[in-house]
Design a protein around this motif. Sequence first.
Motif, PDB file in Angstrom:
ATOM      1  N   UNK A  15       0.655  -1.258  -0.114  1.00  0.00           N
ATOM      2  CA  UNK A  15       0.477   0.067  -0.035  1.00  0.00           C
ATOM      3  C   UNK A  15       0.794   1.178  -0.353  1.00  0.00           C
ATOM      4  N   UNK A  16       0.095   2.485  -0.454  1.00  0.00           N
ATOM      5  CA  UNK A  16       1.245   3.696  -0.935  1.00  0.00           C
ATOM      6  C   UNK A  16       0.847   4.718   0.797  1.00  0.00           C
ATOM      7  N   UNK A  17       1.330   4.722   1.720  1.00  0.00           N
ATOM      8  CA  UNK A  17       1.361   5.829   2.759  1.00  0.00           C
ATOM      9  C   UNK A  17       0.807   7.333   2.327  1.00  0.00           C
ATOM     10  N   UNK A  18       0.928   7.208   1.539  1.00  0.00           N
ATOM     11  CA  UNK A  18       0.660   9.068   0.842  1.00  0.00           C
ATOM     12  C   UNK A  18      -0.830   9.060   0.290  1.00  0.00           C
ATOM     13  N   UNK A  19      -1.036   7.792  -0.162  1.00  0.00           N
ATOM     14  CA  UNK A  19      -2.406   7.982  -0.796  1.00  0.00           C
ATOM     15  C   UNK A  19      -4.371   7.390  -0.373  1.00  0.00           C
TER      16      UNK A  19
END
Length: 214
Positions: free
Chosen positions: A105-109
Motif C-alpha cells: 500500500x502507499x502511505x501518502x495516497x
Amino acid sequence: MHPSRVLITAAFVLAGVSNAMAASSVDLSVVGVITPSACTPTLSGDGVVDHGKISIQDFPEFGYKVLPKATLQLEVACDAPVLMAVKSTDNRPGTAIPTYPTQPQDLSRFGLGLTSAGKKIGWYELSTSNATADDNPVGLIESPTGNTWVNAPDRSTWQPGWMRTAHDSSSAPFPMTRFSAQVGVATTLTGKRDLPIAEEVYIDGSATLDVVYL
C-alpha cells in the motif's frame, strides 16, 4: 497527554539467599484531560468531490487517467482559543494503487475502493494551502503523533493518519479560535485495461477529517 508509567522494581540478591526477590504486581495509570472547549469542522460542498460519469473510451490506452483537481474549503470554528489540529483518515485503506508495484500500500495516497473483481480503481491525494488562523495567514506544520512537528509547505501531500495545524514563530502549535485552509483533492484512475468494460465502476473514495485537541 501524559504517558502511562510502569513501576520497575530492581531485584537484589541478598547475602545467603539463592533466589532473587521480585515484585508480584505492576501499576497501570489511565490519564487525560477533559477540555471545556469544542471545535466544529466543516467542508464546502458538503465535502463531496463529484467527477460525474467518465466514459471508458476517454481513458488513455496506457498509463493512468488524471481527473481535474478539486478544491474544498476547510473551516474549523472553536468556542474559545484552543490547541488543536486536523487529522486525516482514509476510510478505504488498502485500496489505493501504490507508487511502486512491490508496495502492499502507499502511505501518502487515499483509496478509491475496488471493482467487482477486487481490482484497485486508483487513488487520490490531499494537500493544503492558503491557511489562516483567526483570519491571519499562517504556515502549517504536521505530525503523525502530536509529539514532533515538521513544516507542511503549501500544496504538499497530506498523508492519511497525519495531523496538520498552524504554527507560531517557534514552529509549534498555538491556541486559536478559527482555522481555515484550502484542501486540494487530486484524483487518478487506473488504466483502461485494468477496468471491466461491461459494467459501471463506482469511484468510492472516503476520508474523515477529525479535530484533535492537543
